[in-house]
Design an enzyme around this catalytic site. Structure first.
Site, PDB file in Angstrom:
ATOM      1  CG  ASP A  72      -6.393  11.222   4.025  1.00  0.00           C
ATOM      2  OD1 ASP A  72      -7.394  11.720   3.473  1.00  0.00           O
ATOM      3  OD2 ASP A  72      -5.269  11.221   3.480  1.00  0.00           O
ATOM      4  CB  SER A  73      -8.060   8.593   0.780  1.00  0.00           C
ATOM      5  OG  SER A  73      -7.326   9.770   0.531  1.00  0.00           O
ATOM      6  CE1 TYR A 100     -10.532   5.853   0.186  1.00  0.00           C
ATOM      7  CE2 TYR A 100     -11.743   7.241   1.725  1.00  0.00           C
ATOM      8  CZ  TYR A 100     -11.093   6.058   1.442  1.00  0.00           C
ATOM      9  OH  TYR A 100     -11.005   5.093   2.414  1.00  0.00           O
ATOM     10  N   GLY A 101     -10.820  10.806  -4.242  1.00  0.00           N
ATOM     11  CA  GLY A 101     -11.332  12.013  -4.903  1.00  0.00           C
ATOM     12  C   GLY A 101     -11.909  11.812  -6.287  1.00  0.00           C
ATOM     13  CB  CYS A 145     -10.319  12.367   4.006  1.00  0.00           C
ATOM     14  SG  CYS A 145     -10.607  12.082   2.247  1.00  0.00           S
ATOM     15  CB  THR A 195     -12.813  13.061  -0.811  1.00  0.00           C
ATOM     16  OG1 THR A 195     -11.825  13.855  -1.472  1.00  0.00           O
ATOM     17  CG2 THR A 195     -13.712  12.418  -1.820  1.00  0.00           C
ATOM     18  CD  GLU A 236      -0.997   9.238  -1.142  1.00  0.00           C
ATOM     19  OE1 GLU A 236      -0.584   8.092  -1.009  1.00  0.00           O
ATOM     20  OE2 GLU A 236      -1.699   9.820  -0.281  1.00  0.00           O
ATOM     21  CB  CYS A 252      -7.351  18.067  -1.075  1.00  0.00           C
ATOM     22  SG  CYS A 252      -6.590  16.429  -1.159  1.00  0.00           S
ATOM     23  CG  HIS A 268      -3.092  14.130  -0.259  1.00  0.00           C
ATOM     24  ND1 HIS A 268      -4.226  13.586   0.286  1.00  0.00           N
ATOM     25  CD2 HIS A 268      -2.265  13.081  -0.537  1.00  0.00           C
ATOM     26  CE1 HIS A 268      -4.098  12.263   0.327  1.00  0.00           C
ATOM     27  NE2 HIS A 268      -2.924  11.936  -0.168  1.00  0.00           N
TER      28      HIS A 268
HETATM   29  N1  DGL Z   1      -6.848  13.656   1.212  1.00  0.00           N
HETATM   30  C1  DGL Z   1      -8.101  13.535   0.554  1.00  0.00           C
HETATM   31  C2  DGL Z   1      -8.949  14.783   0.689  1.00  0.00           C
HETATM   32  O1  DGL Z   1      -8.721  15.558   1.580  1.00  0.00           O
HETATM   33  C3  DGL Z   1      -8.148  13.175  -0.856  1.00  0.00           C
HETATM   34  C4  DGL Z   1      -7.152  12.432  -1.579  1.00  0.00           C
HETATM   35  C5  DGL Z   1      -7.844  11.412  -2.407  1.00  0.00           C
HETATM   36  O2  DGL Z   1      -8.269  11.706  -3.537  1.00  0.00           O
HETATM   37  O3  DGL Z   1      -7.989  10.337  -1.889  1.00  0.00           O
HETATM   38  O4  DGL Z   1      -9.857  14.993  -0.074  1.00  0.00           O
END
Ligand code: DGL
Length: 269
Positions: free
Chosen positions: A11-12, A43-44, A74, A76, A153, A185, A187
């Site tokens: 994941d990011s 990453y988003g 992840c 994204t 985070e 996402c 998170h």
């Molecule tokens: N956990 C990531 C997802 O599922 C995104 C978080 C990020 O923006 O890096 O998209």
């Protein structure tokens, strides 16, 4: 293929731990390696080219650990990089979007589904196209929620600020009569209690982690890759920055204490 080889999960940042947790639960015999790109999160908000480059580097790193399969934990990276990477490697790789969409399509009764995710995931339109393929009558209402990732985070899982941001992003979705909301996402399941409080009991929250672990299990079975050694599973953790905060976050999220995580110079892969 050595069935005792680990499965790579990435994941990011911290969010993929929600998927890792579900894999530990559904596949307790599997060795797992987690990589969180904590130096380059989020990453988003990044372009497809950047997310693809980062994802390729992580996949190369995981290949050096001789993983037998990879889970892109992840949304994204699943939305922007999975299709390309699938063509580039020999081992099985799965993402979180397709399993999540499938679960939502099976759950909805009103055929009106909400989807929340990062800017890049929502802009990619990938959930909408999977959902429409599954059932052309489904109406999809989507909303990017860029502040959710930094809130998670920062560990603000139960906090007034998080409640305010949830209201700000989700109040429109309430008017559409959705009966299912995809947490698009990895998170977001970490703030699902606050989201549930706001959306109310009639909206089913779809966490793609459960369905992803289920798809992984089915895929490993089909390819005869299940680890049947009976040895206790081993877990390794790698990050690109911030070992201490990762260890404390991961120990809260996972059902086991995380003793150590190692730093990887991911740019060099
Ligand atoms: N956990 C990531 C997802 O599922 C995104 C978080 C990020 O923006 O890096 O998209």
């Amino acid at each position: 293929m050595n069935t005792q080889a680990p499965i790579g999960v990435f994941d990011s940042g911290f969010g993929g731990l929600t998927v890792m947790k579900e894999i530990m639960r559904q596949l307790p015999g599997e060795n797992l390696i987690y990589f969180g790109d904590t130096a380059r999160v989020p990453y988003g908000t990044k372009s497809k080219g950047t997310v693809l480059k980062y994802s390729r580097q992580i996949v190369h790193f995981l290949m050096t650990k001789e993983v037998k399969a990879i889970v892109v934990a992840c949304n994204t990276a699943s939305a922007l990089a999975l299709e390309e990477i699938k063509q580039e490697i020999e081992i099985p790789i799965i993402g979180v979007v397709e399993p999540g969409a499938k679960m939502a399509a099976e759950t909805t009764e009103t055929k009106t589904i909400g989807i929340i995710g990062t800017d890049s995931t929502i802009k990619s339109g990938i959930y909408t196209s999977y959902l429409r393929q599954l059932d052309p009558e489904i109406t999809v209402v989507s909303r990017a929620c860029p502040l959710f990732v930094p809130l998670v985070e920062e560990g603000l899982l139960e906090d007034r600020i998080t409640d305010d941001v949830i209201e700000r992003y989700l109040h429109e979705l309430k008017d559409y009569g959705i009966d299912s909301l995809i947490l698009g996402c990895t998170h977001y399941p970490l703030i699902r209690n606050a989201i549930r409080r706001y959306m109310g009991p009639d909206v089913h929250l779809v966490n793609p982690a459960y369905e992803t672990a289920k798809s992984l299990k089915a895929m490993l079975k089909e390819q005869d890759l299940i680890n049947r050694s009976g040895n206790p599973a081993g877990y390794q953790y790698y990050v690109s920055d911030g070992v201490d905060s990762f260890i404390s976050f991961a120990s809260d999220v996972l059902p086991c204490h995380v003793e150590k995580a190692e730093i990887v110079d991911i740019e060099s892969y």
